[in-house]
Design an enzyme around this catalytic site. Structure first.
Site, PDB file in Angstrom:
ATOM      1  CG  ASP A 145     -18.580   3.975   1.876  1.00  0.00           C
ATOM      2  OD1 ASP A 145     -19.395   4.891   1.841  1.00  0.00           O
ATOM      3  OD2 ASP A 145     -18.526   3.084   1.006  1.00  0.00           O
TER       4      ASP A 145
ATOM      5  CG  ASP B  51     -26.845   2.212   2.428  1.00  0.00           C
ATOM      6  OD1 ASP B  51     -26.632   3.433   2.414  1.00  0.00           O
ATOM      7  OD2 ASP B  51     -26.797   1.498   1.395  1.00  0.00           O
TER       8      ASP B  51
ATOM      9  CG  HIS C 288     -17.146  -1.154  -0.134  1.00  0.00           C
ATOM     10  ND1 HIS C 288     -17.978  -1.388  -1.213  1.00  0.00           N
ATOM     11  CD2 HIS C 288     -17.572   0.021   0.391  1.00  0.00           C
ATOM     12  CE1 HIS C 288     -18.849  -0.399  -1.341  1.00  0.00           C
ATOM     13  NE2 HIS C 288     -18.616   0.468  -0.371  1.00  0.00           N
TER      14      HIS C 288
ATOM     15  CD  GLU D  87     -23.775   5.292  -2.346  1.00  0.00           C
ATOM     16  OE1 GLU D  87     -23.232   5.700  -3.388  1.00  0.00           O
ATOM     17  OE2 GLU D  87     -23.285   4.361  -1.675  1.00  0.00           O
ATOM     18  CD  GLU D  88     -22.055   1.476  -0.042  1.00  0.00           C
ATOM     19  OE1 GLU D  88     -21.761   1.077  -1.187  1.00  0.00           O
ATOM     20  OE2 GLU D  88     -21.304   2.164   0.657  1.00  0.00           O
TER      21      GLU D  88
ATOM     22  CD  GLU E 158     -20.384   8.069  -0.591  1.00  0.00           C
ATOM     23  OE1 GLU E 158     -19.569   7.417   0.093  1.00  0.00           O
ATOM     24  OE2 GLU E 158     -21.457   7.595  -0.993  1.00  0.00           O
TER      25      GLU E 158
ATOM     26  CG  HIS F 103     -24.433   6.037   1.973  1.00  0.00           C
ATOM     27  ND1 HIS F 103     -23.929   4.904   2.582  1.00  0.00           N
ATOM     28  CD2 HIS F 103     -23.423   6.525   1.218  1.00  0.00           C
ATOM     29  CE1 HIS F 103     -22.677   4.722   2.186  1.00  0.00           C
ATOM     30  NE2 HIS F 103     -22.337   5.697   1.366  1.00  0.00           N
TER      31      HIS F 103
HETATM   32 ZN   LIG Z   1     -20.463   5.505   0.405  1.00  0.00          ZN
END
Ligand SMILES: [Zn+2]
Length: 386
Positions: free
Chosen positions: A112, A81, A360, A145-146, A174, A79
């Site tokens: 990520d 995003d 994150h 995805e998030e 990932e 992903h």
């Molecule tokens: Zn991810």
């Protein structure tokens, strides 16, 4: 445990992986925005013979790029995003200005999972300069995805299923590693099943309980039973199914009013020893036993998936060992991932990627030396599979 392979050079600042990663981080692709990331990747894949197509839906960008050579089909997935960076002042540098400091690259998405994407693209370029693959290769990249993930990989997989596309192997880039690159790979994920429950009673004065029906009093013994229930024993590769209550709200705010209803939200993370249907059935029995009137609104956000040790897991282990000297732990921990949508197409799915310690968080980062190693892991893996 052997030492890291000394033949893998440390990364010069002008390396193609680092350059691609920097370009990706610069694009502010907050979910569900892609901000041109897929276009950038498609621009790299097209000259390699990939046919690029967009399976966009609901404001989400989904790139499907295929280099068709017949079966088997290997999908590289990920992903573009990223989650919001939070307050700028808590970062040591701008989250969307990739910044090198002390051997690390900082920026939102550095771990990520824009590094995973950059390494997968560069590994594919390297593979194709070495030899012609004996299998089909594809990239499936989404910008959701998030978030809710409804229009992302889930949607793309529905389109692919309708076309009869059947990948044999899927590799997701990932951030699967914990402390050091390659110390863990993910070979499955638990399923997720949730419920929004509203329990109805009858509002009244606390001084006249005989004229009311207190929904909190009905809920309490029901909760005790749900929390104490042993759902299953887990499986060889999965921990036992767990139920967690995430929200409990009731009351009007007044201290002399029995409320008319109470609300509860709970979520199962379940292993393949249970199914969504069996869990619902067992919960329904507990609800019916304790409650007079209720509304249960269930949501099932993902089946569990599991890839038994076999060709794909063996290839990934071998690739990690060859590049890092580590023997990776095979894990099914963590939340759900887009692997839940790829596995039902019939694919064996694994996740192999960078260290997840900063994902994150503020000052998200990747060690520069890990970028080259990650690319080499993917290259080794592809050389075994295709
Ligand atoms: Zn991810």
């Amino acid at each position: 445990m052997s030492r890291p392979n000394p033949e893998i050079p440390s990364l010069p600042q002008a390396s193609p992986i680092l350059a691609l990663l920097r370009e990706l981080i610069t694009r502010r692709s907050l979910t569900p925005e892609d901000a041109g990331c897929c276009e950038l990747i498609a621009g790299r894949l097209q000259p390699l013979g990939f046919i690029c197509e967009y399976l966009n839906a609901g404001g989400v960008t989904n790139l499907w790029a295929v280099r068709d050579q017949g079966a088997p089909l290997v999908v590289l997935a990920g992903h573009t995003d990223v989650v919001p960076p939070g307050p700028r002042e808590r970062w040591n540098s701008d989250p969307f200005v990739p910044t090198l400091r002390d051997g690390w690259l900082y920026g939102r998405g550095a771990a990520d999972m824009k590094s995973g994407l950059a390494a997968m693209v560069c590994a594919t370029e390297r593979l194709l300069t070495r030899r012609e693959p004996r299998a089909s290769l594809a990239f499936l990249i989404t910008s959701d995805e998030e978030g809710h993930a409804r229009h992302g990989t889930r949607h793309a997989c529905e389109v692919l299923r309708a076309r009869g596309v059947q990948p044999q192997y899927a590799l997701i880039g990932e951030a699967s590693s914990l402390e050091r690159l390659g110390d863990r790979i993910v070979i499955g994920r638990r399923g997720s099943l949730g419920c929004d429950l509203r329990v109805f009673g009858k509002q009244g004065h606390v001084a006249y309980p005989q004229r009311a029906d207190n929904p909190i009093h009905r809920l309490a013994p029901m909760l005790t039973e749900l929390i104490a229930t042993h759902w299953d024993d887990g499986t060889e590769h999965f921990p036992p199914t767990s139920l967690q209550i995430s929200n409990f709200n009731a009351g009007t705010g007044a201290n002399n009013v029995i409320p008319g209803h109470a609300d509860l939200v709970f979520n199962f993370r379940y292993c393949p020893a249970s199914t969504a249907a069996s869990l619902r059935q067992r919960v329904d029995a507990v609800l019916d036993h304790h409650l007079a009137r209720y509304d249960a609104d269930w949501w099932h956000s993902g089946e569990p998936f599991y890839t038994a040790p076999g060709l794909l897991v063996g290839a990934a282990r071998g690739a990690v060992r060859a590049v890092t000297g580590l023997d990776p732990e095979l894990s099914t921990g963590g939340g759900t991932s887009d692997g839940r949508f790829l596995a039902p197409l019939g694919a064996q799915v694994i996740e192999v990627g960078p260290v997840n310690a900063s994902i994150h968080q503020v000052d998200e980062r990747i060690e520069i030396a890990d970028l080259e190693r990650l690319c080499e892991i993917y290259l080794h893996l592809l050389l075994t599979l295709v």
